[in-house]
Design a protein around this motif. Structure first.
Motif, PDB file in Angstrom:
ATOM      1  N   VAL A   1      38.038  28.670 -20.757  1.00 24.81           N
ATOM      2  CA  VAL A   1      38.869  29.544 -21.576  1.00 24.81           C
ATOM      3  C   VAL A   1      38.263  29.691 -22.961  1.00 24.81           C
ATOM      4  O   VAL A   1      37.887  28.696 -23.587  1.00 24.81           O
ATOM      5  N   LEU A   2      38.190  30.927 -23.415  1.00 24.04           N
ATOM      6  CA  LEU A   2      37.815  31.206 -24.798  1.00 24.04           C
ATOM      7  C   LEU A   2      39.091  31.367 -25.602  1.00 24.04           C
ATOM      8  O   LEU A   2      39.924  32.221 -25.296  1.00 24.04           O
ATOM      9  N   LEU A   3      39.270  30.541 -26.629  1.00 20.49           N
ATOM     10  CA  LEU A   3      40.461  30.585 -27.476  1.00 20.49           C
ATOM     11  C   LEU A   3      40.077  31.136 -28.840  1.00 20.49           C
ATOM     12  O   LEU A   3      39.221  30.575 -29.523  1.00 20.49           O
ATOM     13  N   VAL A   4      40.722  32.240 -29.229  1.00 18.66           N
ATOM     14  CA  VAL A   4      40.407  32.914 -30.490  1.00 18.66           C
ATOM     15  C   VAL A   4      41.681  33.065 -31.306  1.00 18.66           C
ATOM     16  O   VAL A   4      42.656  33.672 -30.840  1.00 18.66           O
ATOM     17  N   THR A   5      41.695  32.498 -32.504  1.00 16.42           N
ATOM     18  CA  THR A   5      42.804  32.737 -33.423  1.00 16.42           C
ATOM     19  C   THR A   5      42.369  33.769 -34.454  1.00 16.42           C
ATOM     20  O   THR A   5      41.198  33.821 -34.845  1.00 16.42           O
ATOM     21  N   THR A   6      43.299  34.593 -34.864  1.00 12.15           N
ATOM     22  CA  THR A   6      42.975  35.710 -35.755  1.00 12.15           C
ATOM     23  C   THR A   6      43.825  35.677 -37.013  1.00 12.15           C
ATOM     24  O   THR A   6      44.900  35.072 -37.043  1.00 12.15           O
ATOM     25  N   GLY A   7      43.341  36.375 -38.046  1.00 13.46           N
ATOM     26  CA  GLY A   7      44.145  36.558 -39.251  1.00 13.46           C
ATOM     27  C   GLY A   7      43.389  36.245 -40.522  1.00 13.46           C
ATOM     28  O   GLY A   7      42.859  35.140 -40.685  1.00 13.46           O
TER      29      GLY A   7
ATOM     30  N   THR B   1      36.662  26.676 -25.000  1.00 14.27           N
ATOM     31  CA  THR B   1      35.712  27.005 -26.055  1.00 14.27           C
ATOM     32  C   THR B   1      36.499  27.640 -27.184  1.00 14.27           C
ATOM     33  O   THR B   1      37.212  28.628 -26.971  1.00 14.27           O
ATOM     34  N   ARG B   2      36.381  27.070 -28.358  1.00 13.19           N
ATOM     35  CA  ARG B   2      37.178  27.546 -29.494  1.00 13.19           C
ATOM     36  C   ARG B   2      36.253  28.145 -30.543  1.00 13.19           C
ATOM     37  O   ARG B   2      35.329  27.486 -31.027  1.00 13.19           O
ATOM     38  N   THR B   3      36.469  29.408 -30.865  1.00  9.84           N
ATOM     39  CA  THR B   3      35.684  30.048 -31.918  1.00  9.84           C
ATOM     40  C   THR B   3      36.292  29.711 -33.275  1.00  9.84           C
ATOM     41  O   THR B   3      37.397  29.178 -33.364  1.00  9.84           O
ATOM     42  N   GLY B   4      35.572  30.031 -34.321  1.00  4.76           N
ATOM     43  CA  GLY B   4      36.191  29.966 -35.636  1.00  4.76           C
ATOM     44  C   GLY B   4      37.263  31.033 -35.741  1.00  4.76           C
ATOM     45  O   GLY B   4      37.442  31.873 -34.844  1.00  4.76           O
ATOM     46  N   ILE B   5      37.989  31.023 -36.845  1.00  8.96           N
ATOM     47  CA  ILE B   5      39.055  32.004 -37.049  1.00  8.96           C
ATOM     48  C   ILE B   5      38.429  33.386 -37.203  1.00  8.96           C
ATOM     49  O   ILE B   5      37.523  33.590 -38.025  1.00  8.96           O
TER      50      ILE B   5
ATOM     51  N   ARG C   1      39.009  42.175 -38.984  1.00  7.73           N
ATOM     52  CA  ARG C   1      38.137  43.314 -38.738  1.00  7.73           C
ATOM     53  C   ARG C   1      37.923  43.456 -37.244  1.00  7.73           C
ATOM     54  O   ARG C   1      37.326  42.581 -36.596  1.00  7.73           O
ATOM     55  N   PRO C   2      38.406  44.536 -36.629  1.00  9.01           N
ATOM     56  CA  PRO C   2      38.332  44.695 -35.175  1.00  9.01           C
ATOM     57  C   PRO C   2      36.918  44.628 -34.624  1.00  9.01           C
ATOM     58  O   PRO C   2      36.696  44.068 -33.543  1.00  9.01           O
ATOM     59  N   ASP C   3      35.934  45.199 -35.350  1.00  8.52           N
ATOM     60  CA  ASP C   3      34.570  45.192 -34.842  1.00  8.52           C
ATOM     61  C   ASP C   3      34.022  43.770 -34.759  1.00  8.52           C
ATOM     62  O   ASP C   3      33.289  43.423 -33.829  1.00  8.52           O
ATOM     63  N   GLU C   4      34.381  42.919 -35.741  1.00  6.62           N
ATOM     64  CA  GLU C   4      33.920  41.531 -35.711  1.00  6.62           C
ATOM     65  C   GLU C   4      34.567  40.766 -34.563  1.00  6.62           C
ATOM     66  O   GLU C   4      33.908  39.968 -33.883  1.00  6.62           O
ATOM     67  N   LEU C   5      35.857  40.990 -34.341  1.00  9.76           N
ATOM     68  CA  LEU C   5      36.535  40.323 -33.223  1.00  9.76           C
ATOM     69  C   LEU C   5      35.935  40.774 -31.894  1.00  9.76           C
ATOM     70  O   LEU C   5      35.672  39.955 -31.005  1.00  9.76           O
ATOM     71  N   ALA C   6      35.713  42.078 -31.734  1.00  7.25           N
ATOM     72  CA  ALA C   6      35.121  42.581 -30.495  1.00  7.25           C
ATOM     73  C   ALA C   6      33.753  41.965 -30.252  1.00  7.25           C
ATOM     74  O   ALA C   6      33.389  41.636 -29.116  1.00  7.25           O
ATOM     75  N   ALA C   7      32.967  41.778 -31.318  1.00  7.32           N
ATOM     76  CA  ALA C   7      31.639  41.177 -31.185  1.00  7.32           C
ATOM     77  C   ALA C   7      31.745  39.729 -30.721  1.00  7.32           C
ATOM     78  O   ALA C   7      30.947  39.264 -29.892  1.00  7.32           O
ATOM     79  N   VAL C   8      32.738  38.993 -31.255  1.00  3.32           N
ATOM     80  CA  VAL C   8      32.946  37.613 -30.832  1.00  3.32           C
ATOM     81  C   VAL C   8      33.305  37.562 -29.347  1.00  3.32           C
ATOM     82  O   VAL C   8      32.754  36.754 -28.574  1.00  3.32           O
ATOM     83  N   LEU C   9      34.217  38.410 -28.933  1.00  2.00           N
ATOM     84  CA  LEU C   9      34.637  38.424 -27.532  1.00  2.00           C
ATOM     85  C   LEU C   9      33.472  38.798 -26.622  1.00  2.00           C
ATOM     86  O   LEU C   9      33.272  38.199 -25.558  1.00  2.00           O
TER      87      LEU C   9
ATOM     88  N   VAL D   1      32.906  32.730 -19.784  1.00  3.40           N
ATOM     89  CA  VAL D   1      34.261  32.198 -19.626  1.00  3.40           C
ATOM     90  C   VAL D   1      34.996  32.923 -18.506  1.00  3.40           C
ATOM     91  O   VAL D   1      34.606  34.009 -18.066  1.00  3.40           O
ATOM     92  N   ASP D   2      36.078  32.277 -18.038  1.00  5.47           N
ATOM     93  CA  ASP D   2      36.919  32.859 -16.996  1.00  5.47           C
ATOM     94  C   ASP D   2      38.113  33.609 -17.575  1.00  5.47           C
ATOM     95  O   ASP D   2      38.689  34.467 -16.910  1.00  5.47           O
ATOM     96  N   LEU D   3      38.501  33.254 -18.806  1.00  7.24           N
ATOM     97  CA  LEU D   3      39.720  33.795 -19.400  1.00  7.24           C
ATOM     98  C   LEU D   3      39.582  33.792 -20.914  1.00  7.24           C
ATOM     99  O   LEU D   3      38.999  32.861 -21.485  1.00  7.24           O
ATOM    100  N   ILE D   4      40.101  34.826 -21.541  1.00  3.86           N
ATOM    101  CA  ILE D   4      40.165  34.907 -22.996  1.00  3.86           C
ATOM    102  C   ILE D   4      41.630  34.838 -23.417  1.00  3.86           C
ATOM    103  O   ILE D   4      42.467  35.567 -22.875  1.00  3.86           O
ATOM    104  N   VAL D   5      41.933  33.962 -24.365  1.00  5.37           N
ATOM    105  CA  VAL D   5      43.280  33.880 -24.942  1.00  5.37           C
ATOM    106  C   VAL D   5      43.153  34.078 -26.440  1.00  5.37           C
ATOM    107  O   VAL D   5      42.393  33.371 -27.109  1.00  5.37           O
ATOM    108  N   THR D   6      43.895  35.042 -26.968  1.00  3.39           N
ATOM    109  CA  THR D   6      43.918  35.277 -28.405  1.00  3.39           C
ATOM    110  C   THR D   6      45.306  34.968 -28.940  1.00  3.39           C
ATOM    111  O   THR D   6      46.298  35.010 -28.202  1.00  3.39           O
TER     112      THR D   6
END
Length: 407
Positions: free
Chosen positions: A190-196, A231-235, A239-247, A254-259
């Motif tokens: 699982v890729l875990l992404v927190t935003t804000g 797998t945990r990314t930094g915060i 910026r949508p383009d930066e988040l899309a690049a991370v994903l 990964v099998d699953l992305i959770v934001t």
């Protein structure tokens, strides 16, 4: 292209949508054979039939004397003591009129069909080895203190069903049946992404308008406890383009992305914006907290978008992801659900399934912790249960019975 659904869907309907999203991950190539201890907490991937009787032979339940029940009348009888039967040996047949000292777990001698505990014998001790002796024993019906062959499980019976969560008891049974490894589902990645932009890592200076990120720790610990490989990314910034690049960078692995965060109806909802051009739906579930949800795929990888408030994201995990993982892969085990009486009255929004935090107390009542707010992390930390108030119930009096899930 992402889609927005205005109407509220039920908790059950969204849980089913999550199940359908993740069901294609249950494939044969996800099954691996693991040593028993390495399979702790995993889901069993195939039915297991008992290859032998358990116990494999009739044995004594007590330290005492093995005898032929027909040799002892109701008034008791004096029997000749023969060679003792320690555990782990194959004893000789028991002759009529004889009693054999026997240890707990030792094989019953052929001909013997009952055991009298040592404390009921006269004398109530074993004689010295190789010394002629007799013992007076009370009557004992056939089967007394005898564990029969296959009395636990018979050869060919279903020992464990596919989908069972493998805990110590299940692994102990497999060991007792002679297994050294077991087919289990591989842990999902699982890729875990927190935003804000307002969220900063704990341990860094807290500027004006900023808050520390609790979601990542809250969710990652929950996911790891549920057996997921996280797998945990930094915060991610807003910026949508930066988040899309991370994903895009992590999605092949990964099998699953959770934001968390960025899924509501506001103008700066970064997850919504980053999902433009992808098959992701944003909707409102009839649930409090945790109403805003996202679901779909990003570059073909399943995506779940949870709300940003800490309690909301945890409730989302507990209501949707955790039970679906258990149903599909056998891990984690379901939360124990019990009935309890409210220690106090509560109100709930009409038309929504409300989940409150609470503490189940020894007297069978559940005390609510904090209010209904989705930011009350301290109330969550004091809780040991989630209290369910189903959709359609606007108020409950103290003493009313509710379902609670133990955390």
């Amino acid at each position: 292209m992402h889609r927005t659904q205005a109407r509220h869907v039920t908790v059950e309907a969204h849980r089913e949508a999550v199940r359908q999203l993740l069901a294609p991950l249950r494939t044969a190539d996800r099954i691996q054979r693991l040593p028993l201890l390495a399979a702790l907490g995993r889901g069993l991937a195939a039915d297991i039939l008992a290859p032998l009787d358990l116990p494999p032979f009739a044995n004594s339940q007590m330290d005492g004397f093995a005898l032929r029940s027909a040799d002892v009348p109701d008034a008791g009888a004096e029997l000749r003591v023969v060679a003792p039967v320690p555990a782990g040996t194959a004893p000789a047949a028991l002759a009529p009129g004889a009693a054999a000292p026997i240890m707990t777990g030792a094989m019953m001698p052929p001909g013997a069909d009952a055991v009298v505990p040592i404390e009921l014998a006269v004398p109530d001790s074993f004689p010295a080895p190789n010394q002629p002796a007799t013992v007076r024993l009370p009557a004992a019906p056939a089967g007394t203190f005898v564990r029969g062959t296959g009395s636990d499980i018979r050869r060919g019976e279903l020992a464990l069903a596919a989908g069972t969560c493998l805990g110590p008891g299940q692994l102990g049974l497999l060991a007792a049946l002679g297994f050294t490894e077991v087919p289990a589902y591989r842990a999902l990645k699982v890729l875990l992404v927190t935003t804000g932009d307002e969220v900063v890592e704990p341990g860094t200076p807290l500027g004006a308008g900023k808050i520390y990120d609790s979601n990542a720790t809250l969710l990652e610990s929950s996911m790891r406890q549920a057996g997921l490989d996280v797998t945990r990314t930094g915060i991610a910034t807003d910026r949508p383009d930066e988040l899309a690049a991370v994903l895009r960078r992590h999605s092949p692995d990964v099998d699953l992305i959770v934001t968390t965060g960025g899924v509501s109806e506001g103008a700066y909802e970064v997850v919504r914006q980053a999902m433009e051009g992808h098959d992701v739906q944003f909707l409102a579930v009839a649930m409090q907290p945790g109403g805003p949800q996202g679901i779909g795929t990003f570059d073909g990888v399943p995506v779940l978008g949870f709300p940003g408030n800490p309690v909301s994201c945890l409730v989302s995990f507990e209501m949707f992801l955790r039970p679906v993982l258990g149903a599909l892969f056998g891990s984690p085990a379901p939360r124990p659900a019990v009935r309890a009486r409210l220690a106090e009255a509560l109100t709930s929004p009409q038309g929504k399934h409300q989940i409150r935090r609470g503490t189940l107390q020894p007297d069978g009542t559940v005390r609510l912790e904090g209010g209904a707010g989705s930011h009350l992390v301290s109330a969550l930390a004091r809780s040991n249960a989630l209290v369910h108030v189903p959709e359609g119930i606007a108020a409950l009096a103290g003493g009313a019975e509710v379902e609670v899930w133990m955390l």
